[in-house]
Each structure stands twice: as C-alpha cells, then as structure tokens.
Design a protein around this motif. Structure first.
Motif, short mmCIF file in Angstrom:
data_model
loop_
_atom_site.label_atom_id
_atom_site.label_comp_id
_atom_site.label_asym_id
_atom_site.label_seq_id
_atom_site.Cartn_x
_atom_site.Cartn_y
_atom_site.Cartn_z
N SER A 25 -0.05 12.14 6.11
CA SER A 25 0.30 12.39 4.71
C SER A 25 -0.39 11.34 3.86
CB SER A 25 1.82 12.33 4.51
OG SER A 25 2.32 11.03 4.74
N ARG A 26 -0.72 11.73 2.61
CA ARG A 26 -1.55 10.87 1.77
C ARG A 26 -0.94 10.59 0.40
NH1 ARG A 26 -7.38 13.31 1.84
NH2 ARG A 26 -6.27 15.27 1.51
N GLY A 27 0.33 10.94 0.21
CA GLY A 27 0.98 10.58 -1.03
C GLY A 27 1.20 11.74 -1.97
N LEU A 28 1.72 11.43 -3.15
CA LEU A 28 2.09 12.42 -4.15
C LEU A 28 0.93 13.33 -4.53
CD1 LEU A 28 4.22 13.43 -6.22
CD2 LEU A 28 3.32 11.70 -7.80
N ASP A 29 1.19 14.65 -4.52
CA ASP A 29 0.23 15.67 -4.94
C ASP A 29 -1.01 15.76 -4.05
OD1 ASP A 29 1.45 16.98 -7.04
OD2 ASP A 29 0.76 15.55 -8.54
N MET A 30 -1.00 15.04 -2.94
CA MET A 30 -2.13 15.08 -2.01
C MET A 30 -1.78 15.96 -0.82
SD MET A 30 -4.68 13.03 -3.02
CE MET A 30 -5.50 12.36 -1.57
N PRO A 31 -2.66 16.89 -0.41
CA PRO A 31 -2.37 17.71 0.77
C PRO A 31 -2.38 16.84 2.03
CG PRO A 31 -4.64 18.03 0.06
CD PRO A 31 -3.97 17.21 -1.00
N LEU A 32 -1.58 17.24 3.02
CA LEU A 32 -1.66 16.60 4.32
C LEU A 32 -2.99 16.97 4.97
CD1 LEU A 32 1.52 16.85 3.81
CD2 LEU A 32 1.72 16.74 6.29
N ASP A 54 5.84 14.71 -2.67
CA ASP A 54 5.50 13.43 -2.03
C ASP A 54 6.16 13.41 -0.65
OD1 ASP A 54 4.78 10.90 -1.33
OD2 ASP A 54 5.62 9.92 -3.09
N PRO A 55 5.39 13.58 0.43
CA PRO A 55 5.97 13.61 1.77
C PRO A 55 6.62 12.28 2.14
CG PRO A 55 3.74 14.51 1.78
CD PRO A 55 3.94 13.83 0.46
N ALA A 56 7.89 12.34 2.52
CA ALA A 56 8.62 11.12 2.87
C ALA A 56 8.71 10.91 4.37
CB ALA A 56 10.03 11.16 2.28
N ALA A 57 8.58 11.98 5.16
CA ALA A 57 8.69 11.86 6.62
C ALA A 57 7.92 12.99 7.27
CB ALA A 57 10.15 11.90 7.05
N LEU A 58 7.25 12.68 8.39
CA LEU A 58 6.55 13.68 9.19
C LEU A 58 7.27 13.83 10.51
CD1 LEU A 58 2.80 12.60 8.78
CD2 LEU A 58 4.01 14.37 7.54
N ALA A 59 7.41 15.07 10.99
CA ALA A 59 8.01 15.33 12.30
C ALA A 59 7.12 16.31 13.04
CB ALA A 59 9.42 15.89 12.15
N MET A 60 6.71 15.93 14.25
CA MET A 60 5.75 16.74 14.99
C MET A 60 6.31 17.08 16.36
SD MET A 60 3.25 16.27 12.69
CE MET A 60 1.68 16.56 13.48
N GLY A 61 6.45 18.38 16.66
CA GLY A 61 6.87 18.82 17.97
C GLY A 61 5.68 19.09 18.86
N GLN A 62 5.91 19.77 19.96
CA GLN A 62 4.81 20.11 20.85
C GLN A 62 3.77 20.94 20.12
OE1 GLN A 62 4.16 19.00 23.82
NE2 GLN A 62 2.35 20.27 24.23
N ALA A 63 4.23 21.92 19.33
CA ALA A 63 3.29 22.80 18.63
C ALA A 63 3.82 23.22 17.26
CB ALA A 63 2.98 24.03 19.48
N HIS A 64 4.70 22.40 16.67
CA HIS A 64 5.14 22.70 15.31
C HIS A 64 5.17 21.42 14.49
CE1 HIS A 64 9.10 21.33 16.75
NE2 HIS A 64 9.56 21.36 15.49
N SER A 114 0.81 -1.21 0.00
CA SER A 114 0.00 0.00 0.00
C SER A 114 0.84 1.26 0.00
CB SER A 114 -0.93 0.01 1.22
OG SER A 114 -0.18 -0.17 2.40
N ASN A 115 2.12 1.17 0.33
CA ASN A 115 2.96 2.36 0.32
C ASN A 115 3.51 2.63 -1.07
OD1 ASN A 115 2.79 3.11 3.03
ND2 ASN A 115 4.31 1.57 3.62
N THR A 116 3.81 1.59 -1.85
CA THR A 116 4.45 1.78 -3.14
C THR A 116 3.53 1.54 -4.31
OG1 THR A 116 5.18 -0.51 -3.27
CG2 THR A 116 6.64 1.02 -2.14
N GLY A 117 2.43 0.79 -4.08
CA GLY A 117 1.56 0.43 -5.18
C GLY A 117 2.12 -0.69 -6.02
N LEU A 118 3.22 -1.30 -5.58
CA LEU A 118 3.84 -2.36 -6.35
C LEU A 118 3.34 -3.71 -5.88
CD1 LEU A 118 7.53 -1.08 -6.22
CD2 LEU A 118 5.82 -0.63 -7.97
#
Length: 523
Positions: free
Chosen positions: A279-286, A315-325, A105-109
C-alpha cells in the motif's frame, strides 16, 4: 504482521500530540487527577505507568531508546512528551526545541529526535549498581536505577530489551531491533534468511541491507519476506515461485534482498502464499505481484505488478494476505477483499462466486483491522472479532466446523472483555484483550496454540477461543503455519510450536510446548 497493542499506540500517539502542543487535551481524557505524582499508583492512565523521581508520570514507549519510558504530555518543567533520560529544557541542558527533527515516513509529521544516555565504554561500571554494567542494564537484565539501560536498549517493565517488532513466516521468524537492524532464524531452504550458504539457522542471523539505522516500517513473511525500510522502499527476498519476490527474475529462490522499485513509495507491505502487495497511502492504488490464478492481484492473469484501486479518498490502514486472497482495511472503516473465495473467505457465496478479480466490499462497518489465515479472514469491529471462511479446524471460532461466508462473531469466554488486537495465519487465530489476556483458537497440530494435551494425548484444534497464559505481558503477537511468537512488554521475544527448522530460535530443533525465549543477543 505488524501489530501493536492499544497501550503502545496510545503512548506513541501521546508523543505525537505533545510535539504539536495538543497533549493537554489528550491527556486530560486519560487522567482526571493531578498531573504530578507521589508514587506509581498515581500513574494509571496506561498500563505500567511509573512515577519518576521528579514527580511526574511516564508510560512505556519502545521508541525511547534509553529507558523505554516517555513522560506524559502534561508533565511540568519542560518534561512533557519527552523520553525519560533525555536532555530537556529546565534541566540545565539544551532545550528540546534546539534538537534535530526527523520526518516520520508513515505520517509525514516532524517528530523530535531522541537521545540516549551517554555511557563511557572505557569506564568501569561493573561494581556500581547505580550505572549500567554486569549487574544490570544489559539485554534481559533489570534496568539500572529503575529506568536506565545500556545503549541500544529500552527499559520496559523493569527489564532491558532491544526488539521493537516481531514477524513470523511459515517456518522462519524475524525480529526488528531498536537500532533498525533485522534478524531472522529458522528455515532457509527457500532463501528466507537471505543467505545462500545456510540450510537453516537455529539462532538469529542478520539480514543484509538492514543494518543499524534501517528504520523498518513494515514487515510481513510467509515463505518469502518483504519489508519497508528507509525512504519508503519495499524490499523482498526468499521463495520466488510465481515471481512473488521479483517479477523480473525467472528463478525460484532469491537469497539477496531485492528493492521492489515498482511498488515505491511503499507504506505497508503484505505477503500471501504466492503473491505480494504494497500500500502506498491516501488515494494511491495498491501494487500487487505474483500469482494471479485466483484473481488475487485483480486485473489480468499475469505476475506483472498490477494496480489495485479501492476508490477515491481511501487510505489503506492494514493489509491481510491469505494463500490466494487479499483484503485491505481502510482508515475510514471499510473492508475490501478479492481473490480466492473457495471457502467463503471473501465474505461472498462460494457457490456463486468461487473467486473474483474484482474488489468486493465486505459488509462490516466499521472495521478496525483485518488479518488472514490460509483460507479464512478475521477483522475487529468495535470491541468484537468477526471471522469467516474455512472452519474445519475451528478457524472461525464460533464453536462449529461449518465453513461460512457470513462474518461471524467469535465467541469469547465470559469476562474476556474488549479485544484490542487480532492476528491469524495458517489454520489458527489469536487475539489480545484490552487487559492483555491472550486467546487462541483453530488448528494446534504443532502446538502453535500452546494448548494442553487432552486425555488422549492429542489436542489438534479447538473450536472456540481458549485463554493461554504465556507468563509475561504481550506487546505484540505474530502467528504462522507452524508456530507463534510474541514480543513482551520488556522487549524480549518468545516463540512456541513447531521447531523442525529452528524457527523457535532457541538453538535447538525441539518442539516448544511453552513460550521459549529466542536467543537474540542485545548489545
């Protein structure tokens, strides 16, 4: 907190290349000698390579459930790219081309399905050292015949393990087993264990809705937990203040996993102190929801799920979430951040811009990955690690305590080599070198860095990276406000640091000053 070492990524990539007939070119870049072998020393394309009895090299891959090893793509006799121990062409069994395929489901392969060694549960194998049984093959035991484990386990590094991923929250920890089930332990006062009756658990307990076959693709935790499972569905539970679990539920604690249908189809999930993003993949908004008082969702100041648009062809490859950023690393190497900038964690001047609900491009190219502590941010850039933001406890790793909004290169000891993985949470950061060495810096109030005490009996922080010997090879690392956990290359989970709520998982609430094995039963 989903991290993989380069070795694990190379093994997984080699498997995908083999499926599409590209293995010869890829493997040739890794091993210039013959693709046959006489002993383990010949199998040096990756760490822990071993020469199988048939005369071909194999390398660790936890995706191979039976043995934990996959033949290199150029192995002969129809073995190339196959899991060691599965039925393949040329071995007198069905051809791998006749096996069922499943879609990643991540690569579609389409990826070839893997079979496990068939073990008759009624047979008596306990006295035979060549088969699974009491002497070998069980969780934590040596592999039988050098590579065989009981069903549901993988043989890596000579030991049988059952865990594929580990994640940690502020006072709880979680592990994904190879069968897809999810287990968590530690604090449950905010519903972190998805159980309405427990206050805490000092040993792992199963999370409802994540039984065998759940196929957890991504998981992230703080005081709440979110994961992506089958069908690209985002699921969350736990602390619901600011409605960061379920924006439609005006209650503070949610003890049953909730499908975040507003964020589907989900690919990766990240959780911050009071918000969540998918994140939802290429050209998709978070899609982000929860607290937006510092602009960490972008848009208007409401907990309603909001789209975060990074730009075309991103295409978002990684998400990083702080306390408020929030920050996102794109596959093309750009880094985007928004939200609170009180300590410069967005890479912007704090005086001019204390916070922003507009996505900012941090001037670091190319970025491989990004991670966030409470109020600092770090990223890999080539073979370096750069950090910026709050630095009162040495979070930036530059030897000072001065906050900075300028991405600053972390000063590793001489000889540390290239860095392959970096993780951060709370007030500390850790990194793995390409050779497997562990370095950590920042806060150590609860022993989360496992640093030795100084002459005054206290070591509250360190301003620069310190090498830490955990006593085993690390496959994946995860950090939190109170503790740190690691998955060994043998599929075992170890934790250290604060343990007031049982987050170490060893059946006690005693602070762990050494890497302590989690009491996670394997089948």
């Amino acid at each position: 907190m989903n991290r993989e070492t380069k070795g694990a990524l190379r093994a997984r990539f080699a498997g995908l290349l083999a499926i599409f007939g590209l293995g010869a070119a890829a493997s040739a870049c890794l091993n210039f000698g013959s693709f046959s072998c006489d002993d383990d020393a010949d199998c040096d394309a990756e760490d822990m390579g071993q020469c199988e009895p048939v005369g071909y090299c194999s390398y660790p891959d936890l995706g191979c459930l039976a043995t934990g090893y996959r033949y290199e793509p150029n192995a002969g006799d129809g073995l190339g790219g196959q899991c060691v121990g599965e039925d393949v062409a040329g071995s007198g069994t069905d051809s791998p081309n006749d096996s069922e395929t499943s879609t990643d489901s991540n690569t579609g392969l389409d990826t070839a399905s893997e079979t496990t060694m068939n073990v008759d549960p009624t047979s008596d194998t306990t006295d035979d050292p060549g088969t699974t049984g009491e002497a070998c093959g069980a969780g934590g035991q040596a592999c039988c015949m050098g590579s065989t484990c009981d069903a549901g386990l993988a043989c890596t590094g000579g030991l049988c393990g059952c865990v594929s991923e580990v994640a940690v929250g502020d006072r709880h920890s979680c592990a994904v087993k190879l069968d897809g089930s999810l287990w968590c332990w530690g604090d449950n006062l905010l519903g972190q264990l998805a159980d309405g009756a427990l206050e805490q658990s000092m040993s792992p307990v199963p999370i409802p809705g994540f039984g065998p076959g759940a196929e957890v693709q991504s998981i992230s935790a703080r005081t709440h937990t979110c994961a992506v499972r089958n069908g690209n569905v985002a699921v969350c539970w736990g602390d619901n203040t600011s409605q960061k679990v379920d924006f439609g539920a005006p209650i503070d604690v949610i003890t049953s996993p909730v499908d975040a249908t507003w964020a589907n189809p989900a690919v990766r999930v990240g959780v911050g102190g009071n918000h969540s993003c998918v994140s939802r993949g290429l050209d998709m908004p978070l899609v982000c929801w929860g607290d937006n008082s510092s602009g960490q969702l972008t848009g208007v100041d409401m907990p309603t799920p909001q789209d975060v648009t990074l730009g075309a062809a991103i295409d978002p490859a990684a998400l990083a979430m702080g306390q408020a950023h929030s920050c996102v690393a794109a596959l093309t190497g750009e880094l985007y951040c928004w939200g609170s900038n009180a300590f410069g964690q967005l890479g912007l001047d704090t005086t001019a811009i204390p916070s922003t609900n507009v996505v900012n491009v941090v001037p670091i190219v190319p970025v491989g990955s990004v991670v966030a502590g409470t109020e600092h941010t770090c990223a890999t850039a080539g073979s370096d690690v750069v950090c910026w933001g709050r630095n009162d406890l040495g979070q930036v790793g530059d030897g000072t305590t001065a906050n900075t909004f300028v991405p600053t290169t972390v000063q590793f000891p001489l000889g540390a080599g290239a860095i392959s993985t970096v993780v951060a949470a709370g007030n500390h950061t850790c990194a793995l070198s390409a050779t497997g060495a562990l370095f950590c810096w920042g806060g150590n109030e609860l022993g989360e860095l496992m640093l030795e005490q100084d002459k005054n009996g206290v070591d509250m922080f360190t301003l620069s990276p310190q090498e830490i010997d955990v006593g085993f090879e690390i496959a994946q690392l995860a950090t939190s406000v109170t503790h740190t956990c690691a998955l060994s290359t043998a599929g075992q989970v170890y934790c250290w640091g604060g343990n007031d709520y049982g987050q170490i998982g060893d059946g006690t609430t005693t602070k762990a000053q050494d890497a302590t094995e989690v009491g996670l039963d394997c089948p």
